[in-house]
Each structure stands twice: as C-alpha cells, then as structure tokens.
Design an enzyme around this catalytic site. Structure first.
Site, short mmCIF file in Angstrom:
data_model
loop_
_atom_site.label_atom_id
_atom_site.label_comp_id
_atom_site.label_asym_id
_atom_site.label_seq_id
_atom_site.Cartn_x
_atom_site.Cartn_y
_atom_site.Cartn_z
N ILE A 13 0.73 -1.18 0.08
CA ILE A 13 0.09 -0.04 0.05
C ILE A 13 0.93 1.36 0.12
O ILE A 13 0.44 2.13 -0.67
CB ILE A 13 -1.00 0.09 1.18
N THR A 127 -6.18 -1.08 10.42
CA THR A 127 -6.92 -2.01 9.94
C THR A 127 -8.34 -2.26 10.60
O THR A 127 -8.64 -2.02 11.50
CB THR A 127 -6.22 -3.45 9.84
N ASP A 128 -9.34 -2.88 9.71
CA ASP A 128 -10.64 -3.21 10.21
C ASP A 128 -10.58 -4.30 11.34
O ASP A 128 -11.28 -4.57 12.28
CB ASP A 128 -11.52 -3.82 9.22
N GLU A 129 -9.31 -5.38 11.27
CA GLU A 129 -9.25 -6.24 12.22
C GLU A 129 -9.12 -5.95 13.45
O GLU A 129 -9.26 -6.93 14.29
CB GLU A 129 -7.77 -7.12 11.65
N TYR A 153 -1.51 -10.09 14.99
CA TYR A 153 -1.22 -9.04 14.01
C TYR A 153 -2.25 -8.09 14.52
O TYR A 153 -1.88 -6.89 14.75
CB TYR A 153 -1.55 -9.52 12.72
N LYS A 157 -1.63 -4.12 15.97
CA LYS A 157 -2.31 -3.01 15.11
C LYS A 157 -3.25 -2.26 16.32
O LYS A 157 -3.38 -1.12 16.30
CB LYS A 157 -2.96 -3.19 14.10
P1 NAD Z 1 3.54 -4.83 3.53
O1 NAD Z 1 3.68 -5.92 4.43
O2 NAD Z 1 3.25 -4.93 1.90
O3 NAD Z 1 4.69 -3.63 3.65
C1 NAD Z 1 5.22 -3.18 5.00
C2 NAD Z 1 6.30 -2.53 4.69
O4 NAD Z 1 6.62 -1.90 6.06
C3 NAD Z 1 7.42 -3.04 3.85
O5 NAD Z 1 7.87 -2.11 2.98
C4 NAD Z 1 8.49 -3.40 5.02
O6 NAD Z 1 9.90 -3.22 4.54
C5 NAD Z 1 7.97 -2.15 6.05
N1 NAD Z 1 8.50 -2.42 7.22
C6 NAD Z 1 8.25 -3.29 8.24
N2 NAD Z 1 9.07 -3.42 9.10
C7 NAD Z 1 9.48 -2.09 9.33
C8 NAD Z 1 10.46 -1.37 10.18
N3 NAD Z 1 10.62 -2.05 11.41
N4 NAD Z 1 10.87 -0.29 9.83
C9 NAD Z 1 10.70 0.18 8.67
N5 NAD Z 1 10.04 -0.30 7.72
C10 NAD Z 1 9.44 -1.71 8.15
O7 NAD Z 1 2.12 -4.05 4.10
P2 NAD Z 1 0.95 -3.46 3.32
O8 NAD Z 1 0.06 -4.47 2.98
O9 NAD Z 1 1.50 -2.27 2.27
O10 NAD Z 1 0.34 -2.66 4.63
C11 NAD Z 1 0.62 -1.45 4.91
C12 NAD Z 1 0.00 -0.92 6.37
O11 NAD Z 1 -1.43 -1.06 6.03
C13 NAD Z 1 0.26 -1.74 7.52
O12 NAD Z 1 0.27 -0.99 8.62
C14 NAD Z 1 -0.98 -2.74 7.63
O13 NAD Z 1 -1.53 -2.92 8.74
C15 NAD Z 1 -2.10 -1.48 6.94
N6 NAD Z 1 -3.10 -2.18 6.47
C16 NAD Z 1 -3.08 -3.21 5.33
C17 NAD Z 1 -4.29 -3.57 4.73
C18 NAD Z 1 -3.93 -4.62 3.83
O14 NAD Z 1 -4.97 -5.22 3.39
N7 NAD Z 1 -2.96 -5.03 3.28
C19 NAD Z 1 -5.48 -3.59 5.25
C20 NAD Z 1 -5.55 -2.42 6.19
C21 NAD Z 1 -4.63 -1.99 6.85
O1 TDX Z 2 -3.65 -19.19 1.38
C1 TDX Z 2 -4.68 -18.58 1.80
N1 TDX Z 2 -5.95 -19.07 1.92
C2 TDX Z 2 -7.19 -18.51 2.16
O2 TDX Z 2 -8.18 -19.02 2.15
C3 TDX Z 2 -4.49 -17.05 2.41
C4 TDX Z 2 -3.41 -16.47 2.40
C5 TDX Z 2 -5.66 -16.66 2.97
N2 TDX Z 2 -6.85 -17.27 2.96
C6 TDX Z 2 -8.24 -16.61 3.57
C7 TDX Z 2 -7.75 -15.90 5.00
C8 TDX Z 2 -8.70 -14.69 4.92
O3 TDX Z 2 -10.15 -15.15 5.07
O4 TDX Z 2 -8.42 -15.45 2.69
C9 TDX Z 2 -8.75 -14.26 3.52
C10 TDX Z 2 -7.72 -13.01 3.07
O5 TDX Z 2 -6.55 -13.71 3.78
P1 TDX Z 2 -5.21 -12.63 3.54
O6 TDX Z 2 -4.97 -12.33 2.27
O7 TDX Z 2 -4.16 -13.31 4.46
O8 TDX Z 2 -5.94 -11.13 4.56
P2 TDX Z 2 -6.39 -11.14 5.97
O9 TDX Z 2 -6.06 -12.00 6.89
O10 TDX Z 2 -8.14 -10.82 5.75
O11 TDX Z 2 -5.59 -9.59 6.33
C11 TDX Z 2 -5.46 -8.69 5.36
O12 TDX Z 2 -6.59 -7.68 5.39
C12 TDX Z 2 -6.32 -6.84 6.60
C13 TDX Z 2 -4.12 -7.97 5.47
O13 TDX Z 2 -3.20 -8.99 5.22
C14 TDX Z 2 -3.94 -7.17 6.60
O14 TDX Z 2 -2.77 -6.74 6.83
C15 TDX Z 2 -4.97 -6.06 6.72
O15 TDX Z 2 -4.97 -5.35 7.98
#
Ligand code: NAD
Ligand code: TDX
Length: 351
Positions: A13, A127-129, A153, A157
């Site tokens: 993101i 996050t919504d989690e 996780y 958060k």
């Molecule tokens: P990601 O895992 O793709 O990226 C995380 C980044 O943080 C990486 O570039 C990593 O190198 C960096 N990082 C990790 N530890 C670090 C540290 N100690 N110092 C500096 N950098 C560090 O994550 P994402 O999916 O892009 O999520 C970004 C943010 O959004 C997170 O805070 C996550 O909780 C939040 N978020 C994600 C989702 C989702 O669906 N992916 C949804 C809601 C909120």
């Molecule tokens: O191999 C898989 N099979 C499967 O059924 C994986 C990796 C996931 N899943 C399921 C678990 C969840 O119900 O799919 C759904 C989505 O899983 P993830 O992609 O791991 O996401 P989730 O656990 O929902 O969390 C994500 O959304 C909220 C992000 O990883 C978080 O960073 C964010 O906060």
C-alpha cells in the site's frame, strides 16, 4: 508544500500511496523510510525514484536516533505511517516482529513527533481487524465499535491505535487513525489471498482455501484506499478515526472462483476450468469469520467514496499480474533484493 515522512513506503500500500501522492501533489516532498524486510521492494518505486521531491532512506522505525535525525533534516510536518508486519499467518507463526515493529515502532515515531512537535498531522494506517469478527447478520463496524482483536497481528495494530489515541489525548499530538478493510491491487506481495490465487491459477498449481472458504472480507482496490487517505490528510479532523472500506463483501470461495473464471476467459480454460485447482485446506487458527466496514462517516464528512467495485478492480488486478509475472517471480525468488544493491548500494556507500 508538505514535507511528508512516509514509513513502509516500499511495501504494497505504501508504494501505491507514494506513486499516487507524487502524481497528485508534485509540489510536496516525500521521504520514504523503510527497512526493506521481505515485504519491502524498492522496484515498486522505479517510477518516482528520480524525482527531486522523493527520497528513499533504508532504516528501522524502531531506531529512535535515525527517526529523530530524519525529522530534523527533512523538516517533517506530516507523517503517514504504513510500516508494519502485515501478514496474519506470519503473526501466528512468529509474533515477535509484529510486537516490535507495530507497537514499539509506532511508539518510537510518536515519541519523536511529540518531542519534535509536528506541525500538520500524523496519520496511522490501521486495519478493520482491530474490531474483531462479525457474525453473518451483524451490522458493519463503525468507528464506535469496540476493539476486539483476535490475532497477534490485529492485537499489535490495536495497541498502536491506542498509543495514537493516548498521544493525541495527553499531549495534543495531531494524530489521526484510519482503519481500512482488505486491500488488493498491483504490487501486493504474493503471500496474500488475491495475488497468491492469481499466481497459482496462472501456473496451473493448487490454490489453498482455508476451511470451506466461507469467511467474508470487505475488499477495497488499493488506489481507492490511497484516495481515502488523501481525503483524510487534506480534510480530516485531528483526533478522529475514519473507517475506509470498499463496500464489497465477498466470501473467499466466491472471490477465488471469480479469479479462476477471469483467467479462464483471458487465457483459455483448456480441458478443465481453473476452479479445479482449488483445494480446501486446514483452517487458520482463530480465523475471523467476517469483516465489513461502515464508511458513512468518511463519506458524509469528507465526501470520499470508493470508485471500484470488486468486479472492476479485480479485472484490473488480474491484468496487472498477467503483465507483471516477472515481478511476481522476482518477489518469490528474492531476486528483487539484488535491485536494491544495484540501485542504492554505492549511493549509500555500501556497494
Ligand atoms: P506490506 O507488508 O506490504 O509492507 C510493509 C512495509 O513496511 C514493507 O515495505 C516493510 O519493509 C516495511 N517495514 C516493516 N517493518 C519495518 C520497520 N521496522 N521499519 C521500517 N519499515 C518496516 O504491508 P501493506 O499490506 O502495504 O500494509 C501497509 C499498512 O497498512 C500496514 O500498517 C497494515 O497494517 C495496514 N493495512 C493493510 C491492509 C491490507 O489489506 N494489506 C488493510 C488495512 C491496513
Ligand atoms: O492461502 C490463503 N488461503 C485463504 O483461504 C490465504 C493466504 C488466505 N486465505 C483466507 C484468509 C482470509 O479469510 O483469505 C482471506 C484473506 O486472507 P489474507 O489475504 O491473508 O488477508 P487477511 O488475513 O484478511 O488480512 C488482510 O486484511 C487486513 C491484510 O493481510 C492485513 O494486513 C489487513 O490489515
């Protein structure tokens, strides 16, 4: 002109946000602080790395001395904090890094911002989690929903969100929290459900679905998340929390089948549909059943709403992954790590 410190801007993101922001706000300056864990990939930022308004710094958000130096040297007035360990399954296997980065890292940034005294705002991307799990008929989470995190996780958060709240309440720090639902789109690390499914389906390999695939997530296209963050940075009120969501609640199995069907359409199905690759595997421990976000506050107060439906967003995403199979393989094999040394090693005095 804003002077923004983005943390975690080499992740999924964060890198979408940095490109989005430089496109929409070319006058602002961005310093991207990222440790480049397995999830950080500076190849995601090739499009902006030569911009004079962009600077990459490799480092740890827990390193208070480095963070302090950056605040001063870059005259930071705005923080957009993405850096985190983000994968629920990894947090179940090894929670340590989650507590360190997500809790202590956030604390380090807050404490530095408090002493330095930020002028504009400190936005924590959460996050919504943190709200826990909904039953099938429960109303969507609004900003007043109680915190009930269920995984290491989401607990980490939630702890960070609480620190944000406390720093605003106690010290008057201009803190804002956004809680967003599941993102998908370009540059997502292929450990998460959407890119994992796309890759397996392209390669004709098994697609693991946890349990019976009945868990429900509220999916948002990553660019919509970025525009939501823009609305909050520009028009949000400090001390507030805003939910961001896609309004697309789908069961995992329906999403996985949709991806299989899209790839069958694009690549041809051969003798059997890609749905035949789906394997129901052992469930995630403590697997939350359902997330859904009530986004009426951000829509009403800031005029933001998502643009993409899951149908339009997932079609774009599948096309992107088809066109970027090399990116996916470099991520899987770790080849992307070489790029950092080639691009930055000598500039940072290590090559
Ligand atoms: P990601 O895992 O793709 O990226 C995380 C980044 O943080 C990486 O570039 C990593 O190198 C960096 N990082 C990790 N530890 C670090 C540290 N100690 N110092 C500096 N950098 C560090 O994550 P994402 O999916 O892009 O999520 C970004 C943010 O959004 C997170 O805070 C996550 O909780 C939040 N978020 C994600 C989702 C989702 O669906 N992916 C949804 C809601 C909120
Ligand atoms: O191999 C898989 N099979 C499967 O059924 C994986 C990796 C996931 N899943 C399921 C678990 C969840 O119900 O799919 C759904 C989505 O899983 P993830 O992609 O791991 O996401 P989730 O656990 O929902 O969390 C994500 O959304 C909220 C992000 O990883 C978080 O960073 C964010 O906060």
């Amino acid at each position: 002109m804003r002077r923004i410190l983005v943390t975690g801007g080499a992740g999924f993101i964060g890198s979408n946000f940095v490109r989005f922001w430089i496109d929409h706000h070319p006058e602002d300056r961005i310093t991207n602080l990222d440790q480049l864990t397995y999830a950080g990939n500076v190849e995601n930022l090739k499009a902006v790395e030569s911009s004079p308004h962009y600077k990459f710094v490799r480092g740890d958000i827990c390193d208070s001395e480095l963070v302090r130096r950056l605040f001063h040297a870059e005259e930071v007035d705005t923080v957009v904090h993405f850096a985190a360990e983000s994968h629920v399954d990894r947090s179940i296997l090894a929670p340590d890094d989650f507590i360190r980065t997500n809790v202590h890292g956030t604390y380090t940034l807050l404490e530095t911002a408090r002493v330095y005294w930020l002028a504009a705002r400190f936005l924590h991307v959460s996050t919504d989690e943190v709200y826990g799990s909904l039953g099938p008929e429960d109303p969507a989470f609004n900003e007043a929903a109680p915190y009930r995190p269920n995984s290491p996780y989401s607990a980490s958060k939630a702890a960070a969100d609480h620190l944000m709240r406390a720093y605003h309440h106690t010290y008057g720090l201009p803190a804002i929290i956004t809680n967003c639902s599941n993102n998908y789109g370009p540059y997502q690390f292929p450990e998460k459900l959407v890119p994992l499914t796309i890759r397996q389906a392209i390669k004709g390999e098994s697609i693991p679905v946890y349990g019976v695939g009945a868990n429900i997530r509220d999916w948002i296209y990553v660019e919509d998340h970025c525009s939501g963050l823009e609305a909050v940075l520009e028009r949000g009120k400090v001390g507030e929390t805003y939910n961001i969501g896609g309004g697309n609640q789908w069961r995992n199995i329906d999403l996985v089948e949709t991806i299989c069907d899209l790839l069958d359409e694009k690549l041809g199905a051969g003798t059997s549909s890609r749905r035949s690759l789906i394997r129901f595997v052992q469930d995630r421990p403590g697997h939350d059943l359902r997330y859904a976000m009530d986004i009426s506050k951000i829509t009403r107060e800031l005029g933001w709403r998502p643009r993409e439906t899951l149908a339009t967003g997932i079609a774009k995403t599948v096309s992107w992954y088809l066109e970027h199979q090399e990116w996916v393989e470099r991520v899987i094999t770790g080849g992307y790590r070489d790029y950092f040394e080639t691009q930055y090693g000598s500039r940072l005095g290590r090559g």
